[in-house]
Design a protein around this motif. Structure first.
Motif, mmCIF file in Angstrom:
data_model
loop_
_atom_site.group_PDB
_atom_site.id
_atom_site.type_symbol
_atom_site.label_atom_id
_atom_site.label_comp_id
_atom_site.label_asym_id
_atom_site.label_seq_id
_atom_site.Cartn_x
_atom_site.Cartn_y
_atom_site.Cartn_z
ATOM 1 N N MET A 168 0.930 -1.060 0.151
ATOM 2 C CA MET A 168 0.069 0.101 0.051
ATOM 3 C C MET A 168 0.933 1.188 0.034
ATOM 4 O O MET A 168 0.603 2.360 -0.529
ATOM 5 C CB MET A 168 -0.829 0.022 1.195
ATOM 6 C CG MET A 168 -1.668 1.152 1.377
ATOM 7 S SD MET A 168 -2.950 1.356 -0.174
ATOM 8 C CE MET A 168 -3.834 -0.218 -0.228
ATOM 9 N N LEU A 169 1.825 1.144 0.794
ATOM 10 C CA LEU A 169 2.596 2.482 0.735
ATOM 11 C C LEU A 169 3.520 2.788 -0.569
ATOM 12 O O LEU A 169 3.641 3.750 -0.906
ATOM 13 C CB LEU A 169 3.979 2.223 1.852
ATOM 14 C CG LEU A 169 3.336 2.514 3.306
ATOM 15 C CD1 LEU A 169 4.239 1.917 4.218
ATOM 16 C CD2 LEU A 169 2.647 3.707 3.745
ATOM 17 N N ALA A 170 3.759 1.426 -1.290
ATOM 18 C CA ALA A 170 4.429 1.833 -2.587
ATOM 19 C C ALA A 170 3.444 2.314 -3.511
ATOM 20 O O ALA A 170 3.818 3.131 -4.518
ATOM 21 C CB ALA A 170 5.063 0.066 -3.063
ATOM 22 N N ARG A 171 2.229 1.730 -3.287
ATOM 23 C CA ARG A 171 0.909 2.294 -4.376
ATOM 24 C C ARG A 171 0.741 3.788 -4.116
ATOM 25 O O ARG A 171 0.706 4.520 -4.889
ATOM 26 C CB ARG A 171 -0.219 1.589 -4.001
ATOM 27 C CG ARG A 171 -1.337 2.204 -4.910
ATOM 28 C CD ARG A 171 -2.570 1.321 -4.710
ATOM 29 N NE ARG A 171 -2.505 -0.013 -5.272
ATOM 30 C CZ ARG A 171 -3.303 -1.070 -5.488
ATOM 31 N NH1 ARG A 171 -4.425 -0.638 -4.879
ATOM 32 N NH2 ARG A 171 -3.053 -2.186 -5.931
ATOM 33 N N ILE A 172 0.880 4.173 -2.846
ATOM 34 C CA ILE A 172 0.616 5.587 -2.605
ATOM 35 C C ILE A 172 1.790 6.466 -3.066
ATOM 36 O O ILE A 172 1.735 7.538 -3.634
ATOM 37 C CB ILE A 172 0.388 5.874 -1.176
ATOM 38 C CG1 ILE A 172 -0.785 5.241 -0.523
ATOM 39 C CG2 ILE A 172 0.259 7.359 -0.559
ATOM 40 C CD1 ILE A 172 -0.939 5.049 0.890
ATOM 41 N N LYS A 173 2.938 6.017 -2.790
ATOM 42 C CA LYS A 173 4.262 6.620 -3.248
ATOM 43 C C LYS A 173 4.205 6.945 -5.142
ATOM 44 O O LYS A 173 4.367 8.016 -5.395
ATOM 45 C CB LYS A 173 5.539 6.196 -2.801
ATOM 46 C CG LYS A 173 6.737 6.747 -3.232
ATOM 47 C CD LYS A 173 7.982 6.200 -2.711
ATOM 48 C CE LYS A 173 9.395 6.841 -3.247
ATOM 49 N NZ LYS A 173 9.431 8.069 -2.707
ATOM 50 N N ALA A 174 3.754 5.885 -5.708
ATOM 51 C CA ALA A 174 3.712 5.924 -7.048
ATOM 52 C C ALA A 174 2.477 6.826 -7.856
ATOM 53 O O ALA A 174 2.820 7.368 -8.671
ATOM 54 C CB ALA A 174 3.431 4.360 -7.331
ATOM 55 N N LEU A 175 1.566 6.951 -6.895
ATOM 56 C CA LEU A 175 0.575 7.507 -7.195
ATOM 57 C C LEU A 175 0.315 8.957 -6.906
ATOM 58 O O LEU A 175 -0.628 9.803 -7.170
ATOM 59 C CB LEU A 175 -0.885 6.874 -6.767
ATOM 60 C CG LEU A 175 -1.327 5.487 -7.335
ATOM 61 C CD1 LEU A 175 -2.530 4.979 -6.788
ATOM 62 C CD2 LEU A 175 -1.529 5.608 -8.973
ATOM 63 N N ARG A 176 0.913 9.344 -5.822
ATOM 64 C CA ARG A 176 1.093 10.724 -5.219
ATOM 65 C C ARG A 176 1.106 11.707 -6.287
ATOM 66 O O ARG A 176 0.237 12.865 -6.071
ATOM 67 C CB ARG A 176 2.333 10.967 -4.055
ATOM 68 C CG ARG A 176 2.317 12.033 -3.329
ATOM 69 C CD ARG A 176 3.495 12.357 -2.692
ATOM 70 N NE ARG A 176 3.374 13.745 -2.170
ATOM 71 C CZ ARG A 176 3.657 14.860 -2.561
ATOM 72 N NH1 ARG A 176 3.775 14.882 -3.925
ATOM 73 N NH2 ARG A 176 3.514 16.261 -1.860
ATOM 74 N N SER A 177 1.838 11.813 -7.383
ATOM 75 C CA SER A 177 1.943 12.995 -8.273
ATOM 76 C C SER A 177 0.702 13.241 -8.814
ATOM 77 O O SER A 177 0.616 14.119 -9.439
ATOM 78 C CB SER A 177 3.317 12.783 -9.032
ATOM 79 O OG SER A 177 2.855 11.303 -9.948
ATOM 80 N N GLY A 178 0.103 12.014 -9.037
ATOM 81 C CA GLY A 178 -1.305 12.262 -9.995
ATOM 82 C C GLY A 178 -2.539 12.509 -8.976
ATOM 83 O O GLY A 178 -3.831 12.604 -9.688
ATOM 84 N N LEU A 179 -2.179 12.760 -7.690
ATOM 85 C CA LEU A 179 -3.433 13.216 -6.770
ATOM 86 C C LEU A 179 -3.744 14.623 -6.609
ATOM 87 O O LEU A 179 -2.806 15.472 -7.095
ATOM 88 C CB LEU A 179 -3.152 12.367 -5.526
ATOM 89 C CG LEU A 179 -3.027 11.075 -5.122
ATOM 90 C CD1 LEU A 179 -2.461 10.848 -3.878
ATOM 91 C CD2 LEU A 179 -4.273 10.212 -5.657
#
Length: 281
Positions: A1-12
């Motif tokens: 989950m942390l890896a997913r959040i880090k990967a998606l952060r710039s698109g939020l």
């Protein structure tokens, strides 16, 4: 989950990024905190926290907390210490192996088995399968095609954007495309996936959650791996993609039943003729 959040952060959204930063910096505190506390700590509204949860692929706040707790319970860090110029071979080996193992555990723990089931069904029923990818993802596409062509379905792998865009446009209903992209933001791959859907074909995407490629696919299989592919050659994401393609190939093989076993036995006999005979010892 942390890896997913880090990967998606710039698109939020900017407000959702505040929640993402709080989770990344204090994941253990977030698990036990109510939504009101998280909203206050991140200086956002409670509806923003819920939107954040949905933006990263969770059904809601409680689903997010459960999945975050499961990630932390694995005990495997989501970021490994980088290699250093002075690392000895044993240090380098340990770091790379640990990173690869952690990546596979992350993807395994968060794989959507319902999506996998749908993808296997689509591919098992397809009368033609095409694999699209660029760069390192193109190599994964070629490897997947090497697995699938023995299953009795016409297959091809395209890594040239001009070629796969033309091929996608002339596909017919009953065909399937497997589009592979770590970021899911390659314009050419996304466009070819759109063309394939417009032609009536199904598209299985192996990509990142919330990416444009995931949005245009029939079924998306997520491999959210924290990796700087803008600077470095993809390594751990490639391993995750290869493993997912292995799952799809084995799943399709099982679906195709006893007739496929006879076909595989025939190919094995042909390969045996090409080996040098003798005692391996």
């Amino acid at each position: 989950m942390l890896a997913r959040i880090k990967a998606l952060r710039s698109g939020l959204r900017r407000s959702e990024q505040k929640v993402a930063d709080l989770v990344l910096n204090r994941p253990n505190a977030v698990i036990s905190a109510p939504i009101a506390t998280i909203a206050e700590e991140a200086n956002v509204s409670e509806p923003t926290v819920i939107r954040f949860c949905r933006a990263i692929g969770c059904a809601g706040f409680q689903d997010f907390k459960l999945r975050l707790a499961g990630s932390l319970a694995s005990g495997i860090p989501y970021i490994y210490s980088g290699v250093n110029p002075g690392d000895r071979a044993e240090d380098l080996s340990a770091k790379i192996f640990d990173r690869a193992i952690a990546t596979l555990v992350q993807v395994r723990n968060h794989v959507n088995t319902d999506a996998l089931e749908r993808a296997i069904t689509l591919l098992a029923n397809a009368d033609r399968i095409e694999f699209y990818g660029h760069g390192a993802s193109g190599i994964v596409a070629q490897d997947a095609q090497h697995k699938f062509f023995r299953l009795g379905v016409p297959t091809v792998a395209y890594t040239d954007p001009h070629i796969h865009s033309m091929s996608a446009a002339i596909l017919k209903p009953g065909s399937a495309v497997v589009a592979i992209s770590h970021t899911g933001r390659s314009a050419d791959i996304v466009r070819s996936a759109e063309l394939a859907r417009e032609a009536g074909a199904d598209v299985v995407a192996i990509t990142a959650c919330g990416s444009p490629l995931a949005e245009v696919s029939s079924v998306a299989l997520f491999a959210d791996v924290s990796e700087d592919t803008d600077t470095y050659t993809p390594m751990t994401s490639r391993i995750a993609h290869l493993t997912i393609s292995d799952i799809l190939a084995v799943g399709v093989a099982l679906r195709r039943g006893p007739d496929l076993v006879k076909q595989l036995e025939k190919t094995k006999r042909n390969l045996a003729e090409k080996r040098v005979q003798g005692d391996p010892a």
